[in-house]
Write a protein that holds these residues in place. Sequence first.
Motif, PDB file in Angstrom:
ATOM      1  N   VAL A  10      45.602 103.612  39.944  1.00 41.04           N
ATOM      2  CA  VAL A  10      45.954 104.028  41.301  1.00 41.04           C
ATOM      3  C   VAL A  10      45.330 105.397  41.537  1.00 41.04           C
ATOM      4  CG1 VAL A  10      47.819 104.571  42.919  1.00 41.04           C
ATOM      5  CG2 VAL A  10      48.129 102.752  41.221  1.00 41.04           C
ATOM      6  N   ALA A  11      44.666 105.551  42.678  1.00 37.76           N
ATOM      7  CA  ALA A  11      44.034 106.823  43.020  1.00 37.76           C
ATOM      8  C   ALA A  11      44.392 107.199  44.448  1.00 37.76           C
ATOM      9  CB  ALA A  11      42.521 106.732  42.860  1.00 37.76           C
ATOM     10  N   ASN A  12      44.771 108.453  44.659  1.00 41.79           N
ATOM     11  CA  ASN A  12      45.112 108.978  45.982  1.00 41.79           C
ATOM     12  C   ASN A  12      44.123 110.064  46.370  1.00 41.79           C
ATOM     13  OD1 ASN A  12      47.366 107.353  45.865  1.00 41.79           O
ATOM     14  ND2 ASN A  12      48.851 109.022  45.819  1.00 41.79           N
ATOM     15  N   THR A  13      43.795 110.142  47.656  1.00 39.06           N
ATOM     16  CA  THR A  13      42.927 111.222  48.122  1.00 39.06           C
ATOM     17  C   THR A  13      43.197 111.516  49.589  1.00 39.06           C
ATOM     18  OG1 THR A  13      40.660 112.033  48.251  1.00 39.06           O
ATOM     19  CG2 THR A  13      41.022 109.722  48.825  1.00 39.06           C
ATOM     20  N   VAL A  14      42.834 112.739  50.004  1.00 43.27           N
ATOM     21  CA  VAL A  14      42.941 113.122  51.409  1.00 43.27           C
ATOM     22  C   VAL A  14      41.584 113.536  51.972  1.00 43.27           C
ATOM     23  CG1 VAL A  14      45.351 113.849  51.200  1.00 43.27           C
ATOM     24  CG2 VAL A  14      43.532 115.521  50.792  1.00 43.27           C
ATOM     25  N   THR A  15      40.513 113.480  51.161  1.00 47.33           N
ATOM     26  CA  THR A  15      39.199 113.921  51.622  1.00 47.33           C
ATOM     27  C   THR A  15      38.300 112.731  51.954  1.00 47.33           C
ATOM     28  OG1 THR A  15      38.108 113.992  49.454  1.00 47.33           O
ATOM     29  CG2 THR A  15      39.409 115.932  50.109  1.00 47.33           C
ATOM     30  N   LEU A  16      37.390 112.922  52.895  1.00 45.65           N
ATOM     31  CA  LEU A  16      36.466 111.868  53.293  1.00 45.65           C
ATOM     32  C   LEU A  16      35.527 111.488  52.158  1.00 45.65           C
ATOM     33  CD1 LEU A  16      35.540 113.066  56.897  1.00 45.65           C
ATOM     34  CD2 LEU A  16      37.044 111.165  56.264  1.00 45.65           C
ATOM     35  N   GLU A  17      35.099 112.483  51.370  1.00 42.92           N
ATOM     36  CA  GLU A  17      34.171 112.206  50.283  1.00 42.92           C
ATOM     37  C   GLU A  17      34.805 111.300  49.230  1.00 42.92           C
ATOM     38  OE1 GLU A  17      33.005 115.824  52.417  1.00 42.92           O
ATOM     39  OE2 GLU A  17      34.899 115.143  51.525  1.00 42.92           O
ATOM     40  N   SER A  18      36.030 111.615  48.841  1.00 44.88           N
ATOM     41  CA  SER A  18      36.710 110.780  47.849  1.00 44.88           C
ATOM     42  C   SER A  18      37.089 109.426  48.436  1.00 44.88           C
ATOM     43  CB  SER A  18      37.960 111.491  47.328  1.00 44.88           C
ATOM     44  OG  SER A  18      37.619 112.647  46.589  1.00 44.88           O
ATOM     45  N   GLU A  19      37.404 109.395  49.725  1.00 45.08           N
ATOM     46  CA  GLU A  19      37.724 108.129  50.379  1.00 45.08           C
ATOM     47  C   GLU A  19      36.526 107.183  50.356  1.00 45.08           C
ATOM     48  OE1 GLU A  19      38.270 107.222  54.894  1.00 45.08           O
ATOM     49  OE2 GLU A  19      40.222 107.887  54.113  1.00 45.08           O
ATOM     50  N   ALA A  20      35.341 107.743  50.583  1.00 42.92           N
ATOM     51  CA  ALA A  20      34.132 106.917  50.536  1.00 42.92           C
ATOM     52  C   ALA A  20      33.920 106.344  49.143  1.00 42.92           C
ATOM     53  CB  ALA A  20      32.927 107.744  50.969  1.00 42.92           C
TER      54      ALA A  20
END
Length: 423
Positions: free
Chosen positions: A361-371
């Motif tokens: 499971v991975a969580n992120t709030v940034t566009l770069e990590s979301e991509a």
Amino acid sequence: MSPASPLPAVPAPASAVSVVGIGADGWAGLPETARAVLLDAEVLIGGERQLGLLPPECGGRRVPWPSPLRPAVQPLLAAHAGSRTAVLASGDPMFYGIGRALTEELGADALRVLPHPSSVSYACARLGWPVEDTETVTLVGRPTARLTRALHDGRRLLVLSADATTPAAVAALLRDRGFGPSRIRVLEQLGSEAEDCLDGTADAWEHPPGDPLNVIAVDCRSTPGALRLGAVPGLPDEAYEHDGQLTKRHVRAATLGVLAPAPGELLWDVGGGSGSIAAEWMRAHPSCRAVTVERDPERARRIARNADRLGVPGLRVVTGRAPDALAGLPVPDAVFIGGGLTAPGLLDACWEALPPGGRLVANTVTLESEALLAEWYKRLGGQLVRLAVAHAVPVGTFTGWRQAMPVTQWSVQKTSHAPGDDR
């Protein structure tokens, strides 16, 4: 129909090591079967106190356990191979006793276990507490902080003491955790003629150290207004010391729900921040384990303090930068990545470490990590969701919604060959 005949007892082999439970009442409290084994033994192994309970008629060579005990089990028993050997244990050998170590080292077939009533059985009998409704926490060789996980208003706890100083330490912890009104009874020398009971509350505990052989009974009562720590994920954010790097309550609850901790499982918490995911994973069950990896030394120290405060002092904190800091860690059942997703090779290392059936499971709030998560989702499948939480806040004399940063979460379970994973 005639009643079924009882199954015949399976005799232990002649070479088996006998493990005999003995209580504070000593020889007088042993049944004839246990007495016969001890009288016949050529070698008697146990603690100094236990060996001292035997009469002179037990003529076997008396061998006290050295310290530390666990590494000595195999060589000590090997040194007496071929002799009729009996090992003494306090109460029930298979209840937080030497029986576990002997079984793991020698195998169950090599043992003949003769249990005695445990201190928990005696304590519940004295208190009128049903054993099945009473939680037991051992502090023998373990930090007092682990008691915190079991503290809930109205619960009854039995605490197995390490020594005579444990009751005062328990009282201090109860006061510190908002459970000062809890009633404490210290039951000493259970089952013997010297049996005694000390009574009081954590707030007013002033008894000096008494007998080292004691069990502590706690009727949990919280202070009005004390922070409530529930039994499910999603503890209040106020439960954590943090610098802003904290998986917030509602997202944390959703994340632990997907990680799905089960008894005995191990979590890697990568980019620990405040350690909230790892701490609540371990609070799910006493046998759950976790390793958190945090590159910032101050945050790593903060994680250790949070773990202690929340009753999971066994949380292992590794200070280092992932993925390099992951090398040599035990194989995880689940991995949570809460920070550093774009670090070269991090997702690859975490995925490779997982066995079949493992969860990531991975969580992120940034566009770069979301991509990046979108790429992995396209290749491996799983679930990609966005979690959005808003809180009501004052807007002048009115109330409005303040939106927290949305969190993108990717979760996936590894199969022997995940869809799209052709590496």
